[in-house]
Design a protein around this motif. Structure first.
Motif, PDB file in Angstrom:
ATOM      1  N   ASP A   1       0.933   4.262  -2.720  1.00  0.00           N
ATOM      2  CA  ASP A   1       0.731   5.652  -2.294  1.00  0.00           C
ATOM      3  C   ASP A   1       1.899   6.540  -2.714  1.00  0.00           C
ATOM      4  N   GLU A   2       3.091   5.964  -2.779  1.00  0.00           N
ATOM      5  CA  GLU A   2       4.277   6.743  -3.139  1.00  0.00           C
ATOM      6  C   GLU A   2       4.520   6.786  -4.647  1.00  0.00           C
TER       7      GLU A   2
ATOM      8  N   GLN B   1       0.835  -1.206   0.000  1.00  0.00           N
ATOM      9  CA  GLN B   1       0.000   0.000   0.000  1.00  0.00           C
ATOM     10  C   GLN B   1       0.871   1.258   0.000  1.00  0.00           C
ATOM     11  N   ARG B   2       1.937   1.236   0.778  1.00  0.00           N
ATOM     12  CA  ARG B   2       2.852   2.374   0.820  1.00  0.00           C
ATOM     13  C   ARG B   2       3.482   2.604  -0.552  1.00  0.00           C
TER      14      ARG B   2
END
Length: 378
Positions: free
Chosen positions: A89-90, A85-86
């Motif tokens: 998001d990035e 998920q990170r």
């Protein structure tokens, strides 16, 4: 006034060109750098880093340099979900990893919902049976490998009975569930079905069970460190039956950790730097020069994962995240098209791979290739 306007326009164009040249392709690798999967994950990471360095040295992907970031999941499914998920998001262009099948299964829906390609190292057959159009393997699945192993046990080893030893995680359970029906089709009886645990340290009791089962051969399907421990225990207990495995059992790390106990181990390997493929052997030399140790199949897989992204991007002629997955699905990539793929690779519609594979034996502490097996559907 006109000269000033023209000067400003040229300056703006030059700035835009510089900005475009400086723009990078962000790739985030979500992988096991600690915990039970550290050996596999570190090889995978190093293969990726080698590919990125070589591609960037040749000008990058369509003129853009690759920026690679690594997140350690600690071989934890919850951490893996958070890391994927990170990464999304990035703004990662694609997700690389993980390698272990359990964390892949726990995280792949996140990349699927974001419609971003996730290129993984796992082999569990069930991963690509869930209709995820954004998941792609870098290795043969268990569904492709196990029929080859059963045929080898029947036709070459001449085994009428086999003891199956497997690790109780998604990888091991998937392998067990894939090999048992293939053994049945081949008319091979399962003399004993032995479950072990991930991270298990002592295999003396399991080696005794193997010896007492007295099967014609033993099929071993464990992770790297556990494979080496079992091989040492089997030697200590005097197990004298053929020990047969898949890619992991014959890997460089297993051979290093097991020492003399690995000699004589045989089986099927999907990828190997010892295979009669010049590109594999050259990769092995470059990898060892850079990292000062011998790569296993996971290093090759990490390297190829980046090559898949490069090929798919250049094929679609743009940086389109969803388009990358659409381009990879159903494609056949040859070394002539993309040298980093190293061997002709067919990507099935479900993300599975089809390509040549190999039969090998450990002789004198080294993996020796004994034969080449063709693609299933060339």
């Amino acid at each position: 006034m006109n000269r000033a306007i023209l000067t400003a326009a040229f300056a703006a164009l030059a700035f835009a060109g510089t900005a475009q040249a400086q723009e990078k392709v962000k790739l985030i690798n979500v992988v096991e750098l600690s915990g039970a999967g550290a050996t596999a994950g570190t090889n995978w990471k190093n293969g990726i880093d080698l590919a990125v360095a070589e591609i960037n040295a040749r000008g990058g992907i369509m003129g853009r340099q690759i920026e690679i970031i690594h997140y350690d999941t600690q071989t934890n499914p919850g951490n893996t979900r958070a890391a994927v998920q990170r990464a999304i998001d990035e703004g990662t262009y694609a997700v690389l990893g993980p390698v272990f099948s359990g964390p892949i299964g726990a995280s792949m829906q996140i990349a699927q919902r974001a419609e971003i390609a996730q290129i993984v190292g796992g082999e569990a057959a069930g991963l690509t049976r869930q209709g995820n159009q954004f998941l792609f393997r870098t290795s043969l699945s268990q569904a492709a490998a196990m029929p080859k192993i059963a045929a080898y046990l029947k036709d070459t080893v001449k085994a009428n009975s086999v003891t199956v030893v497997w690790v109780n995680n998604d990888f091991g359970k998937g392998g067990r569930d894939a090999i048992l029906p293939e053994l049945q089709k081949a008319g091979i009886r399962v003399a004993a079905d032995i479950s072990t645990e991930q991270g298990q340290a002592d295999f003396a009791a399991d080696a005794i069970k193997i010896k007492n089962a007295n099967a014609d051969a033993v099929f071993v399907y464990l992770n790297e460190e556990e494979s080496a421990r079992l091989l040492r225990a089997a030697k200590q207990q005097g197990v004298d039956k053929p020990l047969i495995g898949e890619t992991t059992l014959l890997g460089a790390k297993v051979i290093e950790l097991a020492g003399d106990a690995a000699n004589g181990v045989r089986g099927h390997v999907g990828l190997s730097i010892d295979a009669p493929i010049p590109a594999f052997q050259e990769f092995g030399k470059r990898f060892q020069e850079r990292y000062n140790y011998v790569s296993d199949h996971n290093g090759l897989k990490g390297y190829m994962a980046v090559a898949m992204i490069k090929w798919g991007t250049e094929k679609q002629k743009k940086f389109d995240k969803k388009g990358l997955a659409d381009t990879l699905r159903g494609a056949t990539i040859t070394p002539a098209d993309e040298p980093g793929i190293m061997i002709t690779t067919k990507i099935e519609q479900n993300g599975d791979l089809d390509r040549e594979s190999f039969l090998a034996e450990v002789v004198g502490g080294k993996q020796v290739i004994k034969g080449t097996l063709p693609m299933i559907n060339p």
